[in-house]
Design a protein around this motif. Structure first.
Motif, PDB file in Angstrom:
ATOM      1  N   UNK B 129       0.840  -1.192   0.000  1.00 31.32           N
ATOM      2  CA  UNK B 129       0.000   0.000   0.000  1.00 31.32           C
ATOM      3  C   UNK B 129       0.879   1.248   0.000  1.00 31.32           C
ATOM      4  N   UNK B 130       2.043   1.127   0.603  1.00 31.75           N
ATOM      5  CA  UNK B 130       2.859   2.308   0.802  1.00 31.75           C
ATOM      6  C   UNK B 130       4.320   1.873   0.871  1.00 31.75           C
ATOM      7  N   UNK B 131       5.212   2.744   0.532  1.00 35.20           N
ATOM      8  CA  UNK B 131       6.629   2.444   0.709  1.00 35.20           C
ATOM      9  C   UNK B 131       7.151   3.226   1.902  1.00 35.20           C
ATOM     10  N   UNK B 132       7.622   2.490   2.882  1.00 31.87           N
ATOM     11  CA  UNK B 132       8.194   3.196   4.027  1.00 31.87           C
ATOM     12  C   UNK B 132       9.670   3.414   3.765  1.00 31.87           C
ATOM     13  N   UNK B 133      10.021   4.660   3.614  1.00 31.38           N
ATOM     14  CA  UNK B 133      11.378   5.044   3.236  1.00 31.38           C
ATOM     15  C   UNK B 133      12.413   4.483   4.207  1.00 31.38           C
ATOM     16  N   UNK B 134      13.474   3.897   3.674  1.00 32.38           N
ATOM     17  CA  UNK B 134      14.616   3.502   4.487  1.00 32.38           C
ATOM     18  C   UNK B 134      15.635   4.625   4.332  1.00 32.38           C
ATOM     19  N   UNK B 135      15.806   5.433   5.353  1.00 31.60           N
ATOM     20  CA  UNK B 135      16.665   6.613   5.174  1.00 31.60           C
ATOM     21  C   UNK B 135      18.144   6.241   5.048  1.00 31.60           C
ATOM     22  N   UNK B 136      18.876   7.062   4.304  1.00 31.98           N
ATOM     23  CA  UNK B 136      20.308   6.816   4.102  1.00 31.98           C
ATOM     24  C   UNK B 136      21.073   6.752   5.413  1.00 31.98           C
ATOM     25  N   UNK B 137      20.578   7.487   6.408  1.00 34.02           N
ATOM     26  CA  UNK B 137      21.309   7.507   7.689  1.00 34.02           C
ATOM     27  C   UNK B 137      21.430   6.111   8.306  1.00 34.02           C
ATOM     28  N   UNK B 138      20.462   5.241   7.989  1.00 33.87           N
ATOM     29  CA  UNK B 138      20.531   3.905   8.583  1.00 33.87           C
ATOM     30  C   UNK B 138      21.759   3.131   8.087  1.00 33.87           C
ATOM     31  N   UNK B 139      22.372   3.639   7.007  1.00 35.28           N
ATOM     32  CA  UNK B 139      23.572   2.961   6.494  1.00 35.28           C
ATOM     33  C   UNK B 139      24.756   3.071   7.445  1.00 35.28           C
ATOM     34  N   UNK B 140      24.641   3.961   8.426  1.00 32.29           N
ATOM     35  CA  UNK B 140      25.691   4.026   9.447  1.00 32.29           C
ATOM     36  C   UNK B 140      25.720   2.716  10.233  1.00 32.29           C
ATOM     37  N   UNK B 141      24.590   2.035  10.220  1.00 32.80           N
ATOM     38  CA  UNK B 141      24.519   0.809  11.023  1.00 32.80           C
ATOM     39  C   UNK B 141      24.996  -0.399  10.238  1.00 32.80           C
ATOM     40  N   UNK B 142      25.913  -1.094  10.879  1.00 31.44           N
ATOM     41  CA  UNK B 142      26.482  -2.288  10.290  1.00 31.44           C
ATOM     42  C   UNK B 142      25.455  -3.287   9.798  1.00 31.44           C
ATOM     43  N   UNK B 143      24.465  -3.536  10.648  1.00 32.19           N
ATOM     44  CA  UNK B 143      23.533  -4.612  10.308  1.00 32.19           C
ATOM     45  C   UNK B 143      22.659  -4.220   9.116  1.00 32.19           C
ATOM     46  N   UNK B 145      23.754  -2.349   6.508  1.00 30.42           N
ATOM     47  CA  UNK B 145      24.600  -2.588   5.339  1.00 30.42           C
ATOM     48  C   UNK B 145      24.677  -4.089   5.046  1.00 30.42           C
ATOM     49  N   UNK B 146      24.737  -4.842   6.132  1.00 31.06           N
ATOM     50  CA  UNK B 146      24.775  -6.293   5.999  1.00 31.06           C
ATOM     51  C   UNK B 146      23.519  -6.830   5.301  1.00 31.06           C
ATOM     52  N   UNK B 147      22.366  -6.321   5.732  1.00 29.43           N
ATOM     53  CA  UNK B 147      21.104  -6.759   5.128  1.00 29.43           C
ATOM     54  C   UNK B 147      21.055  -6.404   3.652  1.00 29.43           C
ATOM     55  N   UNK B 148      21.530  -5.211   3.339  1.00 25.04           N
ATOM     56  CA  UNK B 148      21.525  -4.801   1.939  1.00 25.04           C
ATOM     57  C   UNK B 148      22.447  -5.706   1.127  1.00 25.04           C
ATOM     58  N   UNK B 149      23.607  -5.996   1.689  1.00 24.00           N
ATOM     59  CA  UNK B 149      24.559  -6.862   0.990  1.00 24.00           C
ATOM     60  C   UNK B 149      23.967  -8.252   0.788  1.00 24.00           C
ATOM     61  N   UNK B 150      23.271  -8.737   1.793  1.00 18.97           N
ATOM     62  CA  UNK B 150      22.642 -10.060   1.679  1.00 18.97           C
ATOM     63  C   UNK B 150      21.584 -10.085   0.580  1.00 18.97           C
ATOM     64  N   UNK B 151      20.779  -9.034   0.560  1.00 12.81           N
ATOM     65  CA  UNK B 151      19.735  -8.976  -0.470  1.00 12.81           C
ATOM     66  C   UNK B 151      20.382  -8.987  -1.850  1.00 12.81           C
ATOM     67  N   UNK B 152      21.436  -8.223  -1.999  1.00 15.93           N
ATOM     68  CA  UNK B 152      22.128  -8.149  -3.284  1.00 15.93           C
ATOM     69  C   UNK B 152      22.731  -9.497  -3.654  1.00 15.93           C
TER      70      UNK B 152
END
Ligand SMILES: [Zn+2]
Ligand SMILES: [Zn+2]
Lengths: 184, 227
Positions: B129-143, B145-152
């Motif tokens: 129904x909606x996209x909840x923005x994942x803000x760039x600031x969350x990239x400071x967090x290791x986990x 970045x890890x999740x993004x890397x895993x998805x990729x």
């Protein structure tokens, strides 16, 4: 021109890359305005591109630079004239010092953006004509050319000059300002 | 910023990827100042690694291939043509090296590389129904970045390569096509698919991934694995 949801999904990537002709662009924008599902597709795709395009996603293992440097040194032909040797020695020492500091920073890590990135962003901003009119948004960090698909309409966009935007701490969007940036 | 202080003391000035300095650096390396080569590639070393990793998905192999690619660039620096960007040339060498390594690895275990052809069918993005923005600031967090890397890492090879070159290395569509030896039309098709799949993988609400409470792997609803 009118497009349906399937057509929007097929073109969303090209749209965000600025690779669709103006008629299609307007049709997509008109459709998305009234379609919740496509809004969520567009927002999510844009979000993906922003997140993965962030320099912080380019991580290397600790000590990577040092090991790379050592490997290069071992493989350089020794064709350096003697007069340059002292200078080379100095360079290597300095580079090693930078690397040590660099890895310490990595260890401290995660909290702050690394300084090299900040300087890189600042440098990148310098290529944009200062009087160019650009668009910024309330909670964004980037400034854009008008019409850039990475502008979030709902965040009340405002038009100011590039130099004002820089003064306010905005940095150029790599997607629409690409040609002005001394990107590597 | 201790790095900056040291940089100021450097007589040659620290090279930070400015294209004009780069042309000069390349010339000097060609003219025999080999020790400047490290300066030349330093701004790109993270990109070289990321490219190798995207293809090999293994840290040790990626690091080794990154080193090999850089050495190869040094060896062939005279073949570099100024009409291309140096970074693109370097990435292209890396792609070739990484692919060679992958082929070799596959040959060793007597298994053909199964690169699936582009999926012709259209991809239907999941309905939120909606996209909840994942803000760039969350990239400071290791986990994160890890999740993004895993998805990729979960994407198929052909999608991952295109996505990494275009959206992480920021090559143009043309440069991506040239680096991978595929048509621009294929780049666009695969890029669309990669972006949409990642969007679906990262959609907020997947077990509350972005709330920070959730420590497991990315999970999917039954039957929605997009690859
Ligand atoms: Zn729609
Ligand atoms: Zn923009």
């Amino acid at each position: 021109m009118v497009v349906n949801c399937e057509e929007v999904w097929r073109e969303v990537s090209n749209y965000l890359d600025g690779e669709v002709h103006p008629g299609l662009r307007l049709a997509i924008e008109a459709h998305v305005r009234d379609c919740q599902r496509c809004t969520a597709v567009l927002d999510g795709t844009r979000n993906v591109i922003q997140l993965y395009g962030d320099e912080r996603m380019l991580e290397v293992p600790l000590g990577f630079g040092q090991r790379l440097h050592r490997r290069i040194e071992q493989n350089l032909p020794s064709s350096i004239p003697p007069s340059r040797r002292t200078f080379l020695g100095w360079m290597v020492a300095a580079a090693a010092a930078v690397l040590v500091v660099g890895s310490l920073e990595l260890v401290r890590a995660s909290s702050a953006r690394r300084p090299e990135q900040r300087s890189e962003l600042a440098r990148r901003g310098s290529g944009v004509p200062p009087n160019m009119m650009v668009v910024v948004t309330e909670d964004g960090k980037l400034f854009h050319r008008a019409g850039c698909p990475f502008i979030h309409e709902r965040n009340r966009p405002r038009t100011i000059t590039a130099s004002e935007a820089s003064r306010e701490g905005y940095t150029p969007c790599i997607r629409c300002m690409g040609k002005y940036l001394a990107d590597a | 910023m201790p790095g900056r202080v040291i940089a100021l003391k450097r007589p040659a000035g620290q090279f930070d990827g400015d294209p004009r300095d780069e042309v000069m650096l390349i010339q000097r390396v060609r003219d025999g100042e080999h020790e400047l080569f490290y300066e030349l590639i330093r701004p790109y070393e993270r990109r070289v690694y990321a490219t190798a990793f995207a293809i090999l998905r293994n840290e040790a192999d990626a690091e080794d291939v990154a080193q090999e690619a850089v050495l190869k660039a040094f060896k062939h620096i005279r073949q570099f043509r100024a009409e291309a960007r140096f970074s693109t040339w370097l990435i292209q060498i890396t792609v070739n090296e990484a692919r060679m390594r992958r082929r070799k690895a596959h040959a060793n275990i007597m298994e053909p590389i199964a690169d699936r052809p582009d999926d012709e069918g259209n991809y239907t993005p999941r309905d939120f129904a909606d996209w909840r923005e994942i803000p760039s600031e969350t990239l400071e967090r290791n986990e994160i970045r890890q999740k993004l890397a895993e998805a990729l890492a979960g994407l198929g090879q052909i999608y991952r390569e295109v996505f990494v070159l275009r959206d992480m290395q920021r090559l143009s569509i043309d440069e991506t096509a040239r680096a991978l030896g595929i048509s621009t039309a294929s780049v666009k098709t695969r890029l669309l698919r990669a972006r949409l799949m990642l969007r679906d993988l990262l959609a907020p609400g997947l077990g509350g991934a972005w709330c920070g409470k959730w420590g497991g792997r990315l999970s999917f609803e039954k039957g929605t694995k997009p690859w």
